[in-house]
Design a protein around this motif. Structure first.
Motif, PDB file in Angstrom:
ATOM      1  N   GLU A  94      22.568 -70.284  24.544  1.00 54.41           N
ATOM      2  CA  GLU A  94      21.807 -71.057  25.071  1.00 54.41           C
ATOM      3  C   GLU A  94      22.154 -72.717  25.310  1.00 54.41           C
ATOM      4  N   GLY A  95      21.757 -72.299  26.568  1.00 58.40           N
ATOM      5  CA  GLY A  95      21.383 -73.944  27.228  1.00 58.40           C
ATOM      6  C   GLY A  95      22.201 -74.544  27.986  1.00 58.40           C
ATOM      7  N   THR A  96      22.986 -72.924  28.863  1.00 55.96           N
ATOM      8  CA  THR A  96      23.773 -73.060  29.405  1.00 55.96           C
ATOM      9  C   THR A  96      23.578 -73.007  30.858  1.00 55.96           C
ATOM     10  N   ILE A  97      24.037 -73.831  32.034  1.00 55.17           N
ATOM     11  CA  ILE A  97      23.681 -74.109  33.616  1.00 55.17           C
ATOM     12  C   ILE A  97      24.752 -73.923  34.161  1.00 55.17           C
ATOM     13  N   GLU A  98      25.113 -73.039  35.309  1.00 56.58           N
ATOM     14  CA  GLU A  98      26.244 -72.814  35.405  1.00 56.58           C
ATOM     15  C   GLU A  98      25.469 -72.650  37.413  1.00 56.58           C
ATOM     16  N   TYR A  99      26.659 -73.849  38.204  1.00 55.37           N
ATOM     17  CA  TYR A  99      26.315 -73.429  39.466  1.00 55.37           C
ATOM     18  C   TYR A  99      28.033 -73.660  39.740  1.00 55.37           C
ATOM     19  N   GLU A 100      28.932 -73.778  38.905  1.00 52.46           N
ATOM     20  CA  GLU A 100      29.845 -73.378  40.203  1.00 52.46           C
ATOM     21  C   GLU A 100      30.697 -72.103  40.205  1.00 52.46           C
ATOM     22  N   CYS A 101      31.314 -71.532  39.666  1.00 52.33           N
ATOM     23  CA  CYS A 101      31.742 -70.134  40.171  1.00 52.33           C
ATOM     24  C   CYS A 101      32.895 -69.527  40.918  1.00 52.33           C
ATOM     25  N   PHE A 102      33.742 -69.192  40.358  1.00 56.63           N
ATOM     26  CA  PHE A 102      35.036 -68.609  41.448  1.00 56.63           C
ATOM     27  C   PHE A 102      34.895 -68.294  43.084  1.00 56.63           C
ATOM     28  N   ASN A 103      35.839 -68.638  43.590  1.00 60.79           N
ATOM     29  CA  ASN A 103      36.098 -67.954  45.046  1.00 60.79           C
ATOM     30  C   ASN A 103      36.481 -66.710  44.719  1.00 60.79           C
ATOM     31  N   ALA A 104      36.361 -65.435  45.504  1.00 63.76           N
ATOM     32  CA  ALA A 104      36.997 -64.519  45.111  1.00 63.76           C
ATOM     33  C   ALA A 104      37.052 -63.789  46.106  1.00 63.76           C
ATOM     34  N   TYR A 105      38.140 -62.681  46.033  1.00 61.39           N
ATOM     35  CA  TYR A 105      38.482 -61.646  47.344  1.00 61.39           C
ATOM     36  C   TYR A 105      38.839 -60.474  46.478  1.00 61.39           C
ATOM     37  N   SER A 106      38.952 -59.850  47.317  1.00 56.03           N
ATOM     38  CA  SER A 106      39.434 -58.428  46.543  1.00 56.03           C
ATOM     39  C   SER A 106      40.470 -58.064  47.852  1.00 56.03           C
ATOM     40  N   ALA A 107      42.224 -57.347  47.557  1.00 52.71           N
ATOM     41  CA  ALA A 107      42.696 -57.352  47.941  1.00 52.71           C
ATOM     42  C   ALA A 107      42.950 -55.044  47.618  1.00 52.71           C
ATOM     43  N   THR A 108      43.465 -54.628  48.415  1.00 54.80           N
ATOM     44  CA  THR A 108      43.955 -52.994  48.445  1.00 54.80           C
ATOM     45  C   THR A 108      44.905 -53.104  48.739  1.00 54.80           C
ATOM     46  N   VAL A 109      46.229 -52.736  48.089  1.00 57.66           N
ATOM     47  CA  VAL A 109      47.088 -52.546  48.433  1.00 57.66           C
ATOM     48  C   VAL A 109      47.580 -51.139  48.645  1.00 57.66           C
ATOM     49  N   LYS A 110      48.796 -51.190  50.043  1.00 51.43           N
ATOM     50  CA  LYS A 110      49.030 -49.233  49.889  1.00 51.43           C
ATOM     51  C   LYS A 110      49.982 -49.099  50.231  1.00 51.43           C
ATOM     52  N   ALA A 127      17.861 -78.286  34.359  1.00 51.47           N
ATOM     53  CA  ALA A 127      18.033 -79.040  32.989  1.00 51.47           C
ATOM     54  C   ALA A 127      17.157 -80.152  32.375  1.00 51.47           C
ATOM     55  N   ASN A 128      15.709 -80.286  33.223  1.00 49.22           N
ATOM     56  CA  ASN A 128      14.915 -80.654  31.976  1.00 49.22           C
ATOM     57  C   ASN A 128      13.702 -79.516  31.887  1.00 49.22           C
ATOM     58  N   MET A 141      17.506 -77.028  23.607  1.00 48.77           N
ATOM     59  CA  MET A 141      18.867 -77.588  23.401  1.00 48.77           C
ATOM     60  C   MET A 141      19.031 -78.748  24.280  1.00 48.77           C
ATOM     61  N   GLU A 142      20.689 -79.056  24.130  1.00 46.96           N
ATOM     62  CA  GLU A 142      21.189 -79.691  25.012  1.00 46.96           C
ATOM     63  C   GLU A 142      21.471 -78.876  26.544  1.00 46.96           C
ATOM     64  N   PRO A 143      21.366 -79.165  27.895  1.00 53.09           N
ATOM     65  CA  PRO A 143      22.168 -78.796  28.525  1.00 53.09           C
ATOM     66  C   PRO A 143      23.152 -78.256  28.765  1.00 53.09           C
ATOM     67  N   VAL A 144      23.788 -77.152  28.673  1.00 52.38           N
ATOM     68  CA  VAL A 144      25.967 -77.095  28.834  1.00 52.38           C
ATOM     69  C   VAL A 144      25.783 -76.633  30.293  1.00 52.38           C
ATOM     70  N   PHE A 145      27.089 -77.743  30.927  1.00 50.76           N
ATOM     71  CA  PHE A 145      27.340 -77.693  31.828  1.00 50.76           C
ATOM     72  C   PHE A 145      28.338 -76.452  32.361  1.00 50.76           C
ATOM     73  N   THR A 198      21.308 -70.512  44.462  1.00 49.34           N
ATOM     74  CA  THR A 198      21.111 -70.574  43.464  1.00 49.34           C
ATOM     75  C   THR A 198      22.084 -70.031  41.689  1.00 49.34           C
ATOM     76  N   PRO A 199      21.296 -71.380  41.012  1.00 46.24           N
ATOM     77  CA  PRO A 199      22.183 -71.820  39.735  1.00 46.24           C
ATOM     78  C   PRO A 199      21.497 -70.686  39.096  1.00 46.24           C
ATOM     79  N   ASN A 200      22.689 -70.268  37.585  1.00 42.82           N
ATOM     80  CA  ASN A 200      22.570 -69.337  36.512  1.00 42.82           C
ATOM     81  C   ASN A 200      22.803 -69.807  35.447  1.00 42.82           C
ATOM     82  N   ILE A 201      21.662 -69.380  34.806  1.00 48.09           N
ATOM     83  CA  ILE A 201      20.854 -70.031  33.578  1.00 48.09           C
ATOM     84  C   ILE A 201      21.509 -68.444  32.415  1.00 48.09           C
ATOM     85  N   PHE A 202      21.715 -69.320  30.586  1.00 48.61           N
ATOM     86  CA  PHE A 202      22.068 -68.402  29.824  1.00 48.61           C
ATOM     87  C   PHE A 202      20.338 -67.355  30.001  1.00 48.61           C
TER      88      PHE A 202
END
Ligand SMILES: [Zn+2]
Length: 428
Positions: A222-238, A358-359, A366-370, A389-393
Protein backbone atom coordinates in the motif's frame (compact mmCIF):
# COMPACT_ATOMS: atom_id res chain seq x y z
CA UNK A 1 -11.55 22.58 -3.59
CA UNK A 2 -13.11 24.45 -6.54
CA UNK A 3 -11.74 24.58 -10.03
CA UNK A 4 -12.29 27.37 -12.55
CA UNK A 5 -15.68 25.90 -13.46
CA UNK A 6 -16.77 26.07 -9.86
CA UNK A 7 -17.09 22.27 -9.69
CA UNK A 8 -16.09 20.64 -6.46
CA UNK A 9 -13.13 18.29 -6.56
CA UNK A 10 -13.61 15.22 -4.51
CA UNK A 11 -11.26 12.74 -3.00
CA UNK A 12 -12.11 9.35 -1.54
CA UNK A 13 -10.57 9.23 1.92
CA UNK A 14 -9.58 6.23 4.01
CA UNK A 15 -13.09 5.65 5.41
CA UNK A 16 -15.20 6.76 2.45
CA UNK A 17 -17.30 3.96 0.97
CA UNK A 18 -14.75 1.45 2.21
CA UNK A 19 -17.13 -1.46 2.47
CA UNK A 20 -18.46 -0.82 -1.03
CA UNK A 21 -14.93 -0.78 -2.42
CA UNK A 22 -13.82 -3.81 -0.43
CA UNK A 23 -16.84 -5.91 -1.37
CA UNK A 24 -16.65 -5.04 -5.03
CA UNK A 25 -12.91 -5.57 -5.40
CA UNK A 26 -12.93 -8.80 -3.42
CA UNK A 27 -15.70 -10.46 -5.39
CA UNK A 28 -14.08 -9.36 -8.63
CA UNK A 29 -10.63 -10.59 -7.63
CA UNK A 30 -11.94 -14.03 -6.60
CA UNK A 31 -13.59 -14.32 -10.01
CA UNK A 32 -10.53 -13.28 -12.03
CA UNK A 33 -7.93 -15.44 -10.25
CA UNK A 34 -9.85 -18.60 -11.07
CA UNK A 35 -9.26 -18.01 -14.77
CA UNK A 36 -6.04 -19.64 -15.94
CA UNK A 37 -3.91 -17.00 -17.70
CA UNK A 38 -0.33 -18.28 -17.34
CA UNK A 39 1.83 -16.92 -20.16
CA UNK A 40 4.34 -19.11 -21.99
CA UNK A 41 7.89 -17.94 -22.55
CA UNK A 42 8.51 -20.61 -25.21
CA UNK A 43 5.60 -19.62 -27.38
CA UNK A 44 6.20 -17.54 -30.49
CA UNK A 45 2.53 -16.63 -30.86
CA UNK A 46 0.92 -13.49 -29.53
CA UNK A 47 -0.66 -13.84 -27.04
CA UNK A 48 1.71 -16.54 -25.86
CA UNK A 49 -1.20 -18.53 -24.44
CA UNK A 50 -4.75 -18.50 -25.81
CA UNK A 51 -6.34 -18.79 -22.37
CA UNK A 52 -5.56 -15.12 -21.66
CA UNK A 53 -8.47 -14.38 -24.01
CA UNK A 54 -10.88 -15.91 -21.53
CA UNK A 55 -10.17 -13.23 -18.93
CA UNK A 56 -10.00 -10.56 -21.65
CA UNK A 57 -13.50 -11.48 -22.87
CA UNK A 58 -14.92 -11.51 -19.36
CA UNK A 59 -13.49 -8.02 -18.77
CA UNK A 60 -14.92 -6.83 -22.10
CA UNK A 61 -18.38 -7.88 -21.06
CA UNK A 62 -18.04 -6.41 -17.56
CA UNK A 63 -16.82 -3.11 -19.02
CA UNK A 64 -19.83 -3.09 -21.31
CA UNK A 65 -22.00 -3.74 -18.27
CA UNK A 66 -20.67 -0.60 -16.57
CA UNK A 67 -21.70 1.42 -19.61
CA UNK A 68 -18.27 1.84 -21.23
CA UNK A 69 -18.95 2.31 -24.95
CA UNK A 70 -15.55 2.40 -26.57
CA UNK A 71 -13.98 -1.02 -25.92
CA UNK A 72 -11.59 -2.95 -28.16
CA UNK A 73 -10.10 -6.42 -27.90
CA UNK A 74 -7.10 -6.71 -30.21
CA UNK A 75 -5.80 -9.87 -31.87
CA UNK A 76 -2.77 -9.77 -29.58
CA UNK A 77 -5.17 -9.87 -26.61
CA UNK A 78 -5.10 -6.29 -25.38
CA UNK A 79 -8.28 -4.88 -23.91
CA UNK A 80 -8.48 -1.14 -24.51
CA UNK A 81 -11.32 0.93 -23.06
CA UNK A 82 -11.72 4.68 -23.55
CA UNK A 83 -13.74 6.74 -21.13
CA UNK A 84 -14.79 10.27 -22.09
CA UNK A 85 -14.36 13.19 -19.68
CA UNK A 86 -17.11 14.47 -17.43
CA UNK A 87 -18.54 17.82 -18.53
CA UNK A 88 -16.09 20.67 -18.11
CA UNK A 89 -13.03 18.42 -17.98
CA UNK A 90 -12.61 17.65 -21.67
CA UNK A 91 -9.30 19.51 -21.78
CA UNK A 92 -7.68 17.61 -18.94
CA UNK A 93 -4.81 15.55 -20.43
CA UNK A 94 -5.76 11.94 -21.10
CA UNK A 95 -4.22 9.37 -18.78
CA UNK A 96 -4.02 5.58 -19.04
CA UNK A 97 -4.22 2.87 -16.37
CA UNK A 98 -2.59 -0.46 -17.17
CA UNK A 99 -2.59 -3.92 -15.68
CA UNK A 100 -1.63 -7.28 -17.16
CA UNK A 101 -3.85 -10.30 -17.77
CA UNK A 102 -1.20 -13.02 -17.54
CA UNK A 103 0.44 -14.66 -14.55
CA UNK A 104 4.08 -15.72 -14.24
CA UNK A 105 5.01 -19.06 -15.84
CA UNK A 106 7.41 -19.92 -12.97
CA UNK A 107 4.61 -21.48 -10.94
CA UNK A 108 1.35 -23.11 -11.97
CA UNK A 109 -1.57 -20.74 -12.38
CA UNK A 110 -4.03 -23.43 -13.47
CA UNK A 111 -6.97 -24.28 -11.29
CA UNK A 112 -6.27 -21.58 -8.70
CA UNK A 113 -8.43 -22.11 -5.61
CA UNK A 114 -8.32 -18.88 -3.66
CA UNK A 115 -8.63 -19.07 0.13
CA UNK A 116 -10.15 -16.17 1.99
CA UNK A 117 -8.84 -15.66 5.52
CA UNK A 118 -11.35 -13.39 7.24
CA UNK A 119 -10.24 -11.56 10.33
CA UNK A 120 -6.67 -12.84 10.00
CA UNK A 121 -5.28 -13.63 13.44
CA UNK A 122 -1.69 -12.62 12.76
CA UNK A 123 -0.38 -16.19 13.00
CA UNK A 124 1.03 -18.75 10.60
CA UNK A 125 -1.31 -19.76 7.78
CA UNK A 126 -0.81 -23.43 6.81
CA UNK A 127 -1.75 -24.20 3.22
CA UNK A 128 -1.58 -27.45 1.23
CA UNK A 129 1.65 -29.22 0.26
CA UNK A 130 3.54 -27.62 3.13
CA UNK A 131 3.11 -24.08 1.80
CA UNK A 132 3.10 -21.68 4.75
CA UNK A 133 2.55 -17.99 5.24
CA UNK A 134 4.62 -17.21 8.29
CA UNK A 135 4.83 -13.62 9.59
CA UNK A 136 8.41 -14.40 10.73
CA UNK A 137 9.28 -14.90 7.09
CA UNK A 138 6.84 -12.40 5.58
CA UNK A 139 6.60 -9.53 8.10
CA UNK A 140 4.14 -7.59 5.87
CA UNK A 141 1.47 -10.03 7.14
CA UNK A 142 1.70 -8.34 10.55
CA UNK A 143 0.12 -5.17 9.14
CA UNK A 144 -3.07 -7.09 8.35
CA UNK A 145 -4.14 -8.58 11.66
CA UNK A 146 -7.93 -8.39 11.80
CA UNK A 147 -8.11 -7.81 8.02
CA UNK A 148 -9.27 -10.12 5.24
CA UNK A 149 -6.42 -11.57 3.26
CA UNK A 150 -6.55 -13.93 0.28
CA UNK A 151 -4.02 -16.65 -0.62
CA UNK A 152 -4.02 -19.64 -2.95
CA UNK A 153 -4.59 -23.12 -1.51
CA UNK A 154 -0.81 -23.58 -1.54
CA UNK A 155 -0.59 -25.70 -4.70
CA UNK A 156 -0.46 -22.82 -7.22
CA UNK A 157 0.38 -19.15 -7.31
CA UNK A 158 -2.52 -16.81 -6.55
CA UNK A 159 -2.27 -14.40 -9.46
CA UNK A 160 -2.61 -11.23 -7.38
CA UNK A 161 0.17 -10.13 -9.72
CA UNK A 162 -1.62 -8.62 -11.57
CA UNK A 163 -5.28 -9.52 -11.07
CA UNK A 164 -5.26 -7.33 -7.95
CA UNK A 165 -4.39 -4.45 -10.31
CA UNK A 166 -7.08 -5.44 -12.82
CA UNK A 167 -9.62 -5.68 -9.98
CA UNK A 168 -8.64 -2.27 -8.59
CA UNK A 169 -9.02 -0.62 -11.99
CA UNK A 170 -12.37 -2.35 -12.65
CA UNK A 171 -13.73 -1.35 -9.24
CA UNK A 172 -12.60 2.24 -9.83
CA UNK A 173 -14.35 2.23 -13.21
CA UNK A 174 -17.58 0.88 -11.80
CA UNK A 175 -17.48 3.57 -9.12
CA UNK A 176 -16.98 6.29 -11.69
CA UNK A 177 -19.85 5.03 -13.85
CA UNK A 178 -22.18 4.75 -10.87
CA UNK A 179 -21.18 8.19 -9.56
CA UNK A 180 -21.23 10.37 -12.66
CA UNK A 181 -20.81 13.52 -10.54
CA UNK A 182 -17.26 12.38 -9.84
CA UNK A 183 -14.94 14.60 -11.94
CA UNK A 184 -12.44 13.20 -14.42
CA UNK A 185 -10.77 13.99 -17.69
CA UNK A 186 -10.68 11.52 -20.58
CA UNK A 187 -8.86 8.32 -19.69
CA UNK A 188 -7.98 4.90 -21.04
CA UNK A 189 -7.77 1.49 -19.43
CA UNK A 190 -5.45 -1.07 -21.02
CA UNK A 191 -5.19 -4.70 -19.98
CA UNK A 192 -2.11 -6.21 -21.62
CA UNK A 193 -1.13 -9.80 -22.35
CA UNK A 194 2.25 -11.50 -21.79
CA UNK A 195 3.81 -8.98 -19.41
CA UNK A 196 5.43 -11.76 -17.41
CA UNK A 197 7.34 -13.05 -20.41
CA UNK A 198 8.60 -9.57 -21.28
CA UNK A 199 6.27 -9.11 -24.25
CA UNK A 200 3.58 -6.96 -22.66
CA UNK A 201 3.94 -4.02 -24.99
CA UNK A 202 5.09 -5.88 -28.11
CA UNK A 203 1.88 -5.42 -30.10
CA UNK A 204 0.31 -2.62 -28.16
CA UNK A 205 -1.20 -0.26 -30.76
CA UNK A 206 0.61 2.77 -29.36
CA UNK A 207 -0.56 5.03 -32.17
CA UNK A 208 -4.16 4.38 -31.11
CA UNK A 209 -3.55 5.41 -27.52
CA UNK A 210 -4.53 8.95 -26.60
CA UNK A 211 -2.81 9.09 -23.24
CA UNK A 212 0.29 11.20 -22.87
CA UNK A 213 1.23 9.33 -19.72
CA UNK A 214 0.02 6.22 -17.90
CA UNK A 215 0.22 4.37 -14.62
CA UNK A 216 0.64 0.61 -14.25
CA UNK A 217 -1.21 -0.72 -11.19
CA UNK A 218 1.26 -3.51 -10.66
CA UNK A 219 3.24 -2.63 -7.52
CA UNK A 220 3.24 -4.29 -4.11
CA UNK A 221 2.52 -2.76 -0.71
CA UNK A 222 0.00 0.00 0.00
CA UNK A 223 1.16 3.49 -0.89
CA UNK A 224 4.01 2.37 -3.14
CA UNK A 225 4.91 4.53 -6.15
CA UNK A 226 7.77 3.34 -8.33
CA UNK A 227 9.49 5.12 -11.16
CA UNK A 228 12.89 3.52 -11.14
CA UNK A 229 13.41 -0.01 -12.42
CA UNK A 230 16.28 -2.20 -13.50
CA UNK A 231 18.02 -2.00 -16.83
CA UNK A 232 17.46 -5.48 -18.19
CA UNK A 233 19.27 -7.68 -20.70
CA UNK A 234 18.82 -11.34 -21.44
CA UNK A 235 21.61 -13.62 -22.58
CA UNK A 236 21.51 -16.89 -24.49
CA UNK A 237 24.71 -18.92 -24.22
CA UNK A 238 25.06 -21.71 -26.80
CA UNK A 239 27.55 -24.54 -26.31
CA UNK A 240 28.56 -26.82 -29.14
CA UNK A 241 30.38 -30.02 -28.23
CA UNK A 242 31.74 -32.93 -30.23
CA UNK A 243 29.90 -36.25 -29.87
CA UNK A 244 31.84 -39.56 -29.65
CA UNK A 245 30.76 -42.87 -28.11
CA UNK A 246 31.79 -42.58 -24.42
CA UNK A 247 33.61 -45.94 -24.63
CA UNK A 248 36.10 -44.58 -27.17
CA UNK A 249 35.94 -40.92 -26.26
CA UNK A 250 39.36 -40.37 -24.74
CA UNK A 251 40.88 -37.14 -25.98
CA UNK A 252 38.07 -36.61 -28.47
CA UNK A 253 34.68 -36.12 -26.78
CA UNK A 254 33.71 -32.52 -26.10
CA UNK A 255 30.77 -32.77 -23.74
CA UNK A 256 28.39 -29.82 -24.00
CA UNK A 257 26.65 -30.81 -20.74
CA UNK A 258 29.94 -30.40 -18.88
CA UNK A 259 30.77 -27.20 -20.73
CA UNK A 260 27.51 -25.56 -19.71
CA UNK A 261 27.95 -26.77 -16.13
CA UNK A 262 31.44 -25.31 -16.03
CA UNK A 263 30.17 -21.99 -17.32
CA UNK A 264 27.42 -21.92 -14.69
CA UNK A 265 29.79 -22.74 -11.86
CA UNK A 266 31.97 -19.77 -12.79
CA UNK A 267 29.20 -17.17 -12.46
CA UNK A 268 29.84 -15.08 -9.33
CA UNK A 269 27.52 -16.37 -6.60
CA UNK A 270 27.70 -13.02 -4.81
CA UNK A 271 26.03 -11.39 -7.84
CA UNK A 272 22.97 -13.64 -7.89
CA UNK A 273 19.42 -12.60 -6.99
CA UNK A 274 19.65 -14.65 -3.80
CA UNK A 275 22.76 -12.76 -2.69
CA UNK A 276 21.70 -9.21 -3.55
CA UNK A 277 19.12 -6.59 -2.65
CA UNK A 278 18.79 -2.81 -2.61
CA UNK A 279 20.64 -1.27 -5.51
CA UNK A 280 22.84 -4.27 -6.36
CA UNK A 281 22.25 -6.02 -9.66
CA UNK A 282 22.82 -9.63 -10.66
CA UNK A 283 23.25 -12.48 -13.12
CA UNK A 284 20.50 -15.08 -12.97
CA UNK A 285 20.42 -18.32 -14.95
CA UNK A 286 16.73 -18.99 -15.63
CA UNK A 287 16.85 -22.04 -17.85
CA UNK A 288 19.21 -24.77 -18.98
CA UNK A 289 19.01 -27.48 -21.64
CA UNK A 290 21.87 -29.78 -22.38
CA UNK A 291 22.98 -33.01 -24.07
CA UNK A 292 26.34 -34.31 -25.29
CA UNK A 293 26.31 -32.38 -28.53
CA UNK A 294 24.83 -29.05 -27.58
CA UNK A 295 23.60 -27.05 -24.63
CA UNK A 296 21.88 -23.75 -24.13
CA UNK A 297 21.66 -21.51 -21.07
CA UNK A 298 19.32 -18.58 -20.65
CA UNK A 299 20.33 -15.87 -18.23
CA UNK A 300 18.93 -12.53 -17.25
CA UNK A 301 21.18 -9.63 -16.31
CA UNK A 302 19.91 -6.76 -14.19
CA UNK A 303 21.20 -3.50 -12.77
CA UNK A 304 20.01 0.03 -12.03
CA UNK A 305 23.23 1.37 -13.59
CA UNK A 306 23.94 0.74 -17.27
CA UNK A 307 27.71 0.64 -16.72
CA UNK A 308 27.31 -2.28 -14.31
CA UNK A 309 25.13 -4.12 -16.79
CA UNK A 310 27.75 -3.66 -19.52
CA UNK A 311 30.41 -4.94 -17.14
CA UNK A 312 28.37 -8.16 -16.71
CA UNK A 313 27.97 -8.56 -20.47
CA UNK A 314 31.74 -8.26 -20.88
CA UNK A 315 32.25 -10.86 -18.15
CA UNK A 316 29.95 -13.37 -19.91
CA UNK A 317 32.09 -13.03 -23.04
CA UNK A 318 35.25 -13.58 -20.97
CA UNK A 319 33.69 -16.68 -19.40
CA UNK A 320 32.74 -18.01 -22.82
CA UNK A 321 36.34 -17.71 -24.04
CA UNK A 322 37.65 -19.29 -20.88
CA UNK A 323 35.30 -22.31 -21.19
CA UNK A 324 36.26 -22.71 -24.85
CA UNK A 325 39.90 -22.83 -23.81
CA UNK A 326 39.29 -25.57 -21.26
CA UNK A 327 37.29 -27.64 -23.80
CA UNK A 328 39.40 -27.69 -26.97
CA UNK A 329 37.20 -28.25 -30.01
CA UNK A 330 34.10 -26.90 -28.24
CA UNK A 331 32.42 -23.65 -29.08
CA UNK A 332 30.64 -21.11 -26.85
CA UNK A 333 28.56 -18.26 -28.25
CA UNK A 334 26.90 -15.46 -26.27
CA UNK A 335 23.91 -13.55 -27.61
CA UNK A 336 22.65 -10.53 -25.71
CA UNK A 337 19.30 -8.85 -26.17
CA UNK A 338 17.91 -5.77 -24.45
CA UNK A 339 14.64 -6.24 -22.53
CA UNK A 340 13.89 -2.87 -20.91
CA UNK A 341 15.61 0.21 -19.51
CA UNK A 342 15.50 2.11 -16.26
CA UNK A 343 12.66 4.64 -16.63
CA UNK A 344 13.90 7.09 -13.98
CA UNK A 345 15.55 9.64 -16.26
CA UNK A 346 12.52 10.03 -18.52
CA UNK A 347 10.00 10.23 -15.69
CA UNK A 348 12.01 12.74 -13.67
CA UNK A 349 11.51 15.17 -16.54
CA UNK A 350 7.75 15.11 -15.82
CA UNK A 351 7.56 15.57 -12.02
CA UNK A 352 3.83 16.39 -12.17
CA UNK A 353 3.07 12.74 -13.05
CA UNK A 354 4.60 11.55 -9.80
CA UNK A 355 3.08 14.45 -7.89
CA UNK A 356 -0.46 13.55 -9.01
CA UNK A 357 0.06 9.95 -7.85
CA UNK A 358 1.58 11.03 -4.54
CA UNK A 359 -1.31 13.44 -3.84
CA UNK A 360 -3.84 10.74 -4.71
CA UNK A 361 -2.15 8.27 -2.36
CA UNK A 362 -2.25 10.92 0.40
CA UNK A 363 -5.91 11.70 -0.15
CA UNK A 364 -6.63 7.98 0.13
CA UNK A 365 -5.09 8.20 3.62
CA UNK A 366 -1.63 6.70 3.07
CA UNK A 367 1.88 8.06 2.94
CA UNK A 368 3.48 7.56 -0.48
CA UNK A 369 6.38 5.12 -0.37
CA UNK A 370 8.93 5.54 -3.15
CA UNK A 371 10.65 2.35 -4.22
CA UNK A 372 13.01 1.21 -6.92
CA UNK A 373 11.63 -1.84 -8.69
CA UNK A 374 14.00 -4.78 -8.70
CA UNK A 375 12.39 -5.85 -11.92
CA UNK A 376 10.52 -4.16 -14.72
CA UNK A 377 6.98 -3.44 -15.80
CA UNK A 378 5.13 -2.73 -19.02
CA UNK A 379 5.58 0.86 -17.90
CA UNK A 380 9.32 0.70 -18.39
CA UNK A 381 8.84 -0.21 -22.06
CA UNK A 382 6.12 2.39 -22.55
CA UNK A 383 8.37 5.03 -21.00
CA UNK A 384 11.05 4.10 -23.53
CA UNK A 385 8.46 4.50 -26.29
CA UNK A 386 7.74 8.04 -25.09
CA UNK A 387 4.78 7.50 -22.74
CA UNK A 388 6.06 8.01 -19.17
CA UNK A 389 4.49 5.28 -17.02
CA UNK A 390 5.32 4.92 -13.32
CA UNK A 391 4.00 2.01 -11.29
CA UNK A 392 1.52 2.15 -8.43
CA UNK A 393 0.72 -0.48 -5.80
CA UNK A 394 -2.03 -3.08 -6.20
CA UNK A 395 -1.38 -4.81 -2.86
CA UNK A 396 0.06 -8.10 -4.20
CA UNK A 397 2.65 -9.73 -1.91
CA UNK A 398 5.15 -12.55 -2.57
CA UNK A 399 4.45 -12.30 -6.28
CA UNK A 400 5.08 -15.31 -8.56
CA UNK A 401 5.12 -17.94 -5.80
CA UNK A 402 2.74 -20.26 -3.99
CA UNK A 403 3.03 -17.93 -0.99
CA UNK A 404 1.42 -15.10 -2.92
CA UNK A 405 -1.27 -13.21 -0.97
CA UNK A 406 -3.13 -9.94 -0.99
CA UNK A 407 -5.22 -8.00 1.53
CA UNK A 408 -8.66 -6.92 0.36
CA UNK A 409 -8.07 -3.53 2.01
CA UNK A 410 -4.98 -2.92 -0.16
CA UNK A 411 -6.90 -3.60 -3.38
CA UNK A 412 -9.72 -1.30 -2.24
CA UNK A 413 -7.19 1.45 -1.52
CA UNK A 414 -5.58 0.93 -4.92
CA UNK A 415 -9.02 1.37 -6.51
CA UNK A 416 -9.61 4.59 -4.56
CA UNK A 417 -6.15 5.82 -5.55
CA UNK A 418 -7.08 5.37 -9.22
CA UNK A 419 -10.25 7.41 -8.71
CA UNK A 420 -8.32 10.06 -6.77
CA UNK A 421 -5.62 10.37 -9.46
CA UNK A 422 -8.34 11.21 -11.96
CA UNK A 423 -9.68 13.86 -9.62
CA UNK A 424 -6.15 15.21 -8.98
CA UNK A 425 -5.55 15.66 -12.69
CA UNK A 426 -8.68 17.80 -12.95
CA UNK A 427 -7.09 20.30 -10.55
CA UNK A 428 -4.36 21.20 -12.99
ZN1 LIG B 1 2.99 -7.84 -12.54
Amino acid sequence: MLNENGAEHKALGMQDKSSWFENDVRERFLRYVQIWTTSDRHSKTKPSSQNQFELARLLMSELGGFGVQDITLTEACYVIARIPATAGHENVPSVGFLAHLDTAPDESGENVKPRVHENYNGGVIELEQGTRLDPEEYPALRNYEGQTIISSDGTTLLGADNKAGISAIMTALRYIYENPEYPHGPFEVVFTSDEEVGRGTEDLPLADLNSEFCYTIDGGSEGTIEYECFNAYSATVKFTGHVIHPGTARGRLVNAVTMSGTFLSMLPRNESPEATDGRFGFYCPVEARADFGSAELHLILRDFEMSELERRVAFLHTLARSVEQSFPGGKVEVEISAQYLNMRTAIEQRPEIIEAAANAVRSTGMEPVFHSIRGGTDGARLTEMGVPTPNIFCGAQNMHGRQEWVAVRSMARAAKTVVNILSELCKR
